[in-house]
Structures are given as structure tokens and as C-alpha cells.
Scaffold this active site. Structure first.
Site, short mmCIF file in Angstrom:
data_model
loop_
_atom_site.label_atom_id
_atom_site.label_comp_id
_atom_site.label_asym_id
_atom_site.label_seq_id
_atom_site.Cartn_x
_atom_site.Cartn_y
_atom_site.Cartn_z
N ARG A 101 0.88 -1.18 0.00
CA ARG A 101 0.00 0.00 0.00
C ARG A 101 0.91 1.22 0.00
NH1 ARG A 101 -5.14 1.61 3.71
NH2 ARG A 101 -6.05 0.22 2.18
N HIS A 128 -7.65 0.75 -6.09
CA HIS A 128 -7.82 -0.06 -4.87
C HIS A 128 -8.54 -1.37 -5.26
CE1 HIS A 128 -7.93 -1.14 -0.82
NE2 HIS A 128 -8.78 -0.25 -0.31
N GLN A 131 -10.29 -3.90 -2.69
CA GLN A 131 -11.56 -3.41 -2.15
C GLN A 131 -12.70 -3.66 -3.13
OE1 GLN A 131 -12.28 -1.76 0.99
NE2 GLN A 131 -14.27 -2.41 0.23
N ASP A 218 -17.29 7.34 -0.85
CA ASP A 218 -16.00 7.24 -0.17
C ASP A 218 -15.67 8.63 0.37
OD1 ASP A 218 -13.49 6.39 0.67
OD2 ASP A 218 -12.60 6.33 -1.33
N CYS A 258 -16.33 1.88 1.31
CA CYS A 258 -15.16 1.04 1.59
C CYS A 258 -14.63 1.23 3.00
CB CYS A 258 -14.08 1.30 0.55
SG CYS A 258 -13.41 2.98 0.59
N ARG A 286 -13.52 -8.39 2.47
CA ARG A 286 -12.10 -8.18 2.17
C ARG A 286 -11.30 -9.43 2.51
NH1 ARG A 286 -10.00 -3.03 1.94
NH2 ARG A 286 -8.15 -4.16 1.25
N1 NVA Z 1 -10.02 6.76 -1.15
C1 NVA Z 1 -9.59 6.37 0.16
C2 NVA Z 1 -9.82 4.91 0.37
C3 NVA Z 1 -9.45 4.41 1.73
C4 NVA Z 1 -9.64 2.94 1.87
C5 NVA Z 1 -8.12 6.71 0.33
O1 NVA Z 1 -7.34 6.48 -0.59
O2 NVA Z 1 -7.74 7.21 1.40
N1 CP Z 2 -11.13 0.08 2.94
C1 CP Z 2 -9.84 0.04 3.31
O1 CP Z 2 -8.95 -0.23 2.51
O2 CP Z 2 -9.65 0.25 4.63
P1 CP Z 2 -8.24 0.47 5.35
O3 CP Z 2 -7.70 1.79 4.86
O4 CP Z 2 -8.59 0.49 6.82
O5 CP Z 2 -7.33 -0.65 4.99
#
Ligand code: NVA
Ligand code: CP
Length: 316
Positions: A101, A128, A131, A218, A258, A286
Site C-alpha cells: 500500500r 484499490h 476493495q 468514499d 469502503c 475483504r
Molecule cells: N479513497 C480512500 C480509500 C481508503 C480505503 C483513500 O485512498 O484514502
Molecule cells: N477500505 C480500506 O482499505 O480500509 P483500510 O484503509 O482500513 O485498509
């Protein structure tokens, strides 16, 4: 067989996506008892915060018989400037798979290019995919599938919106994205999806939500955009998913997020806790889809990694 990665939904054919979801459903139903990661270690390289991704990958690895290793980029030499391609080659000598990540999607592609073991994208600024795999399983469980279904995306044209576009392009459902001007999804991904499915962008949340089977949103400021939070709160005024918007959707529509959610910004507490919300099933899924993904990519007797006494490593 060369190792395979999962950096985007487009790395898998529609048939392969279906197979992963089938395996995930079997795992969820307790019908899958194999431990294909026994004796294997999976590294989880995180440059951003996480609750769901980290915990579900760690638990999933353990449940498949493997050893998960959480690797914060702050603690790795990567955080002090060691190149990603060097990190990839070194980690490939120890690990059987890597979950990453981070911010730049290019970094994940670079890691995958230089790693001899499968790499899974656990979120970048662009995509992502894990997800949306979980979201697709949730849609399949709740609505029986996506054929003829309309999915509405309300809010930021971010990594999640881009990935939903890839899903629509791969699987052929209708996707309507409602976002303010200047916050549209990635142009190239949109054009690609448009050449394959009925996808559209509007500035009107009501237009996107009317008759939709899935209402999706989101956060307005993703990780890395904290400094823009206030400007975004202003730009996204009117894009909150509330009971009025849900009321425009199809009768049995489901609400997905998500998570983490900001109640009072992109969604109301009533919708989060209401009868249409499937966010906790979505979060649970997930675990199941990622287990299926790891079993598929890392579960074989070979995962592109050297086995004892079997010649030279493929690591470049
Ligand atoms: N769009 C959000 C998703 C978090 C799971 C981010 O990238 O922070
Ligand atoms: N939805 C998601 O990816 O959550 P986290 O950022 O907690 O991993």
C-alpha cells in the site's frame, strides 16, 4: 509458469475475477479447508495507514497456513531512500508474496517488475482493486450479480472510482459517477471503460442515484490529501449520501462504503446504520477475497521463487 501480480482489476480476465469470487464464497461458507500458504511468508509493505487491509491480509495469511509480516515503510530502509527495485529483489529472496500500500501507482508497478514473487496492490492513489473485489462479492451476495445492474458512485473521482470504472469495463454493468467539476476520475481509465461499458459522469448526484441498485461513496479527502480537506468539504457540498438520495435509488438498493467513513460529510449516520447499508459485510468480504487471491497467486508449489535445490533464482 511465470509469477503473476494483481495490481489492477484489468490484470485478471472476467473469468478469472469470477473464479476468485467463487473461491472467496467457498472460503466464506467454510467449504475450503486447504492451507496453501503453509511454510510461506507474505510481506505487507505499508506506506499509508490501514485498518481493514492490514488486518484482513494478516489474518487471511494466517488462516491459509502462512506467516504474515507487517513491514512499515517507515521502518524499512525504503524509508531512508533504498530503491524500490533493490527492496523488491531482496524481499523476493525471503518472501513468497508481497502486499503493498503506497502513494504512487508507478512504485507498485516498479516493485512488481523487479520482484520474483507475486505482488498484490493494497491501495495506491490510482487504484484499490482488493476493495472492489470485495465490493463485487457483496453485490453478488446481495443482488445475485451485476448483469443489468446500475451502480452509482457519489463523490470523489478517486482511486475507488477509478477501480469501479475498471470493474464496469471488465464486467459490463452500468456505472454512473456523480462528482463536482475538477474531481473527475482518471481520464484514461474512464475512456477505456467507456469503450466497453455504459459509464458516465455527471455533476448531479440525483441523476446518478435515480433507479440505481448500488449507491457507493468514499471519503472526500483520501490519504495524502489531508491539506486539501477544507477545500474539498466546500467543493463536495451537496454530495452527501442521505436518506433523500437513497430514496431515489431502486427499492432494494444497497449502500456501500469502503470505509473509513466520515459521518456528516460524504454520508449520514442514518444511511450508514440504515436498512440499505451493507458496509460491514463489505468489510468482512475483504478477508475472503484476499484469501482467494493469495491462494490463487501464491498458493502453488512454485510462485516464481526459487525452491531449495531447484536451480537459480529468477530474481533479476
Ligand atoms: N479513497 C480512500 C480509500 C481508503 C480505503 C483513500 O485512498 O484514502
Ligand atoms: N477500505 C480500506 O482499505 O480500509 P483500510 O484503509 O482500513 O485498509
Amino acid at each position: 509458469m511465470p509469477k503473476r501480480d494483481f495490481l489492477a482489476l484489468t490484470d485478471f480476465s472476467p473469468k478469472e475475477i469470477g473464479a476468485v469470487l467463487d473461491m472467496a464464497a467457498a472460503m466464506k461458507a467454510g467449504k475450503y479447508l486447504a492451507r496453501p500458504l503453509a511454510g510461506k511468508a507474505v510481506g505487507m509493505l505499508f506506506a499509508k495507514s490501514s485498518t481493514r487491509t492490514r488486518v484482513s491480509f494478516e489474518v487471511g495469511t494466517y488462516q491459509l497456513g502462512g506467516h504474515p509480516m507487517f513491514l512499515s515503510s517507515r521502518d524499512l530502509q525504503l524509508g531512508r531512500g533504498e530503491p524500490i527495485r533493490d527492496t523488491a529483489r531482496v524481499l523476493s529472496r525471503y518472501l513468497n508474496g508481497i502486499v503493498i500500500r503506497t502513494y504512487a501507482h508507478d512504485e507498485v508497478e516498479d516493485l512488481a517488475r523487479h520482484a520474483a514473487v507475486p505482488v498484490i496492490n493494497g491501495l495506491t492513489d490510482l487504484l484499490h482493486p482488493c476493495q472492489v473485489l470485495a465490493d463485487l462479492l457483496t453485490v453478488r451476495e446481495c443482488l445475485g450479480g451485476w448483469k443489468g445492474k446500475v451502480v452509482a458512485w457519489i463523490g470523489d473521482g478517486n482511486n475507488m472510482a477509478n477501480t469501479w470504472l475498471q470493474a464496469a469495463g471488465q464486467l459490463g454493468f452500468t456505472l454512473r459517477i456523480a462528482c463536482p467539476e475538477g474531481y473527475e476520475p482518471n481520464r484514461e481509465i474512464f475512456e477505456w471503460a467507456k469503450s466497453r461499458a455504459d459509464v458516465s459522469v455527471t455533476e448531479e448526484p440525483e441523476e446518478a442515484a435515480r433507479g440505481a441498485h448500488v449507491i457507493n461513496t468514499d471519503v472526500w479527502a483520501s490519504m495524502g490529501q489531508e491539506a486539501e480537506a477544507e477545500a474539498r468539504r466546500l467543493a463536495f457540498h451537496g454530495y452527501m449520501v442521505d436518506d433523500n438520495l437513497m430514496g431515489l435509488a431502486a427499492k432494494n438498493a444497497i449502500f456501500l462504503h469502503c470505509l473509513p467513513a466520515h459521518r456528516g460529510e460524504e454520508v449520514t449516520d442514518e444511511v450508514m446504520e440504515g436498512s440499505h447499508s451493507r458496509v460491514w459485510d463489505q468489510a468482512e468480504n475483504r478477508l475472503h477475497v484476499q484469501k482467494a487471491l493469495m491462494a490463487t497467486l501464491m498458493g502453488g508449489s512454485r510462485s516464481g521463487k526459487r525452491e531449495k535445490g531447484k536451480g537459480k533464482s529468477k530474481t533479476r
